[in-house]
Design a protein around this motif. Structure first.
Motif, PDB file in Angstrom:
ATOM      1  N   MET A   9      22.201  39.127  46.928  1.00  0.00           N
ATOM      2  CA  MET A   9      23.637  39.117  46.590  1.00  0.00           C
ATOM      3  C   MET A   9      23.796  38.903  45.089  1.00  0.00           C
ATOM      4  O   MET A   9      23.027  38.162  44.488  1.00  0.00           O
ATOM      5  N   ASN A  41      42.656  38.197  37.606  1.00  0.00           N
ATOM      6  CA  ASN A  41      43.587  38.544  38.679  1.00  0.00           C
ATOM      7  C   ASN A  41      44.953  38.857  38.094  1.00  0.00           C
ATOM      8  O   ASN A  41      45.627  37.964  37.572  1.00  0.00           O
ATOM      9  N   ARG A  78      32.682  42.177  39.759  1.00  0.00           N
ATOM     10  CA  ARG A  78      33.872  42.531  40.536  1.00  0.00           C
ATOM     11  C   ARG A  78      34.620  41.270  40.953  1.00  0.00           C
ATOM     12  O   ARG A  78      34.018  40.221  41.195  1.00  0.00           O
ATOM     13  N   PHE A  79      35.943  41.382  41.070  1.00  0.00           N
ATOM     14  CA  PHE A  79      36.795  40.232  41.316  1.00  0.00           C
ATOM     15  C   PHE A  79      37.531  40.396  42.652  1.00  0.00           C
ATOM     16  O   PHE A  79      38.116  41.450  42.909  1.00  0.00           O
ATOM     17  N   LEU A  80      37.497  39.360  43.460  1.00  0.00           N
ATOM     18  CA  LEU A  80      38.104  39.408  44.796  1.00  0.00           C
ATOM     19  C   LEU A  80      39.101  38.267  44.956  1.00  0.00           C
ATOM     20  O   LEU A  80      38.713  37.122  45.183  1.00  0.00           O
ATOM     21  N   PRO A  81      40.404  38.559  44.833  1.00  0.00           N
ATOM     22  CA  PRO A  81      41.408  37.514  45.077  1.00  0.00           C
ATOM     23  C   PRO A  81      41.629  37.310  46.583  1.00  0.00           C
ATOM     24  O   PRO A  81      41.081  38.046  47.394  1.00  0.00           O
ATOM     25  N   ALA A  92      39.949  36.581  52.182  1.00  0.00           N
ATOM     26  CA  ALA A  92      39.100  37.744  51.941  1.00  0.00           C
ATOM     27  C   ALA A  92      37.782  37.309  51.313  1.00  0.00           C
ATOM     28  O   ALA A  92      36.708  37.827  51.653  1.00  0.00           O
ATOM     29  N   TYR A 131      34.027  37.846  52.773  1.00  0.00           N
ATOM     30  CA  TYR A 131      32.926  38.469  52.025  1.00  0.00           C
ATOM     31  C   TYR A 131      31.660  37.618  52.128  1.00  0.00           C
ATOM     32  O   TYR A 131      30.578  38.126  52.430  1.00  0.00           O
TER      33      TYR A 131
END
Lengths: 205, 205
Positions: free
Chosen positions: B1, B51, B64-67, B71, B75
């Motif tokens: 990862m 964000n 990469r950005f995950l708000p 979620a 992940y």
């Protein structure tokens, strides 16, 4: 798959999402209608059998009941192309579905319900006081969507996913809540794209 | 990862959820701290890179950005025992995660922030007007959880899942928002169960 029954109110965009997923996937789904405004989702029988939370939609799968529209969409689409194979994209799809339920629906859908169905004169004092903040938050959600969609065909991964369906439902009727979609051209182009996907059904079908 | 970086504010239960999932799974995660009350998530740099919605938590995975906290949890846990293998249970887990973001967090977490951090005297008129409705909605969410947990160890499928983690974060500090957890004994027993799972870390760790 077990028989599918959708417990729903036809004016609800949350219910429409589930019907739209089923339509895109070609899944037959039986509809049981309730009228929220008549209190039909708060009867003792509804609370005891369908949803203790007193809300629709609820997707019934055989003899099991699944509340929350986004969870019902995920159940129907699990294993289908409407959920991306890629791990990041799959989480990013959920990111937009949670965005929809937290930042979009409580503002865009609530103003539609208040203004187009309940009537502005019938709002409580607390509801009326929250209206400007909900208007601003709804506009912010739409502006964020528009910026994301500029240069993209769909929300995640270049193809239609549950993220598009979840956001389409209340965005395409945002005008009923007083939002002017002409301000957000990328949203308008995306709405048109979703509405020509094979299997699409309109909200009032 | 890829390397994991959590953009967070330590007082946020939404951020804690992600740290808790990473801890249960033994995943190392770097922390970048922002103070919401000082406007640090609304700077031009934050909006441009982390964000555009101006909010934390955001999980950074490589570049990469995950708000959206739920979620990000999905992940991290994708493919792990924290997400049920069974199709219905997997959707039912999401049902409780959407319930948390729609019915629980906007009431239970918001009252905690308003009363324990912002201060009741500093609420806007609209916020103050919404307080009784948020109190009632928060109590209804907790009562629904308590009824569901009576006779169950965890929310879905008999084992710890993301549903428990998502609901644990703000429920275990609901007292800071003026909710009396002594009213809901099944919740108290479940909170104790979650807190002894291997890997558990407290919120202030």
């Amino acid at each position: 798959m077990d028989d599918l029954i959708l417990h729903e109110d036809p004016i609800s965009g949350n219910c429409y999402k589930i019907r739209l997923v089923a339509a895109y996937l070609g899944l037959p789904i039986e509809r049981r209608l309730y009228y929220i405004r008549k209190g039909e989702t708060r009867t003792p029988e509804f609370l005891a059998t369908v949803n203790a939370n007193g809300r629709i939609p609820v997707l019934q799968i055989g003899d099991r009941f699944l509340p929350e529209s986004s969870a019902a969409c995920f159940y129907l689409a699990d294993g289908s192309p409407l959920i991306p194979d890629d791990r990041f994209d799959r989480a990013d799809m959920l990111r937009w579905m949670f965005f929809e339920q937290y930042h979009h629906e409580p503002n865009v859908a609530t103003l539609r319900f208040w203004l187009a169905y309940l009537g502005k004169d019938r709002l409580s004092a607390a509801q009326a006081a929250s209206l400007p903040a909900k208007r601003a938050a709804g506009e912010a959600a739409l502006a964020l969507m528009d910026a994301h969609l500029a240069g993209r065909d769909f929300f995640v991964g270049g193809t239609l996913s549950l993220a598009d369906i979840a956001l389409y439902a209340y965005t395409h009727v945002a005008g009923e809540g007083g939002f002017d979609l002409d301000r957000w051209p990328a949203i308008r182009a995306w709405l048109a794209r979703v509405a020509v996907m094979p299997g699409y059904i309109p909200m009032n079908s």
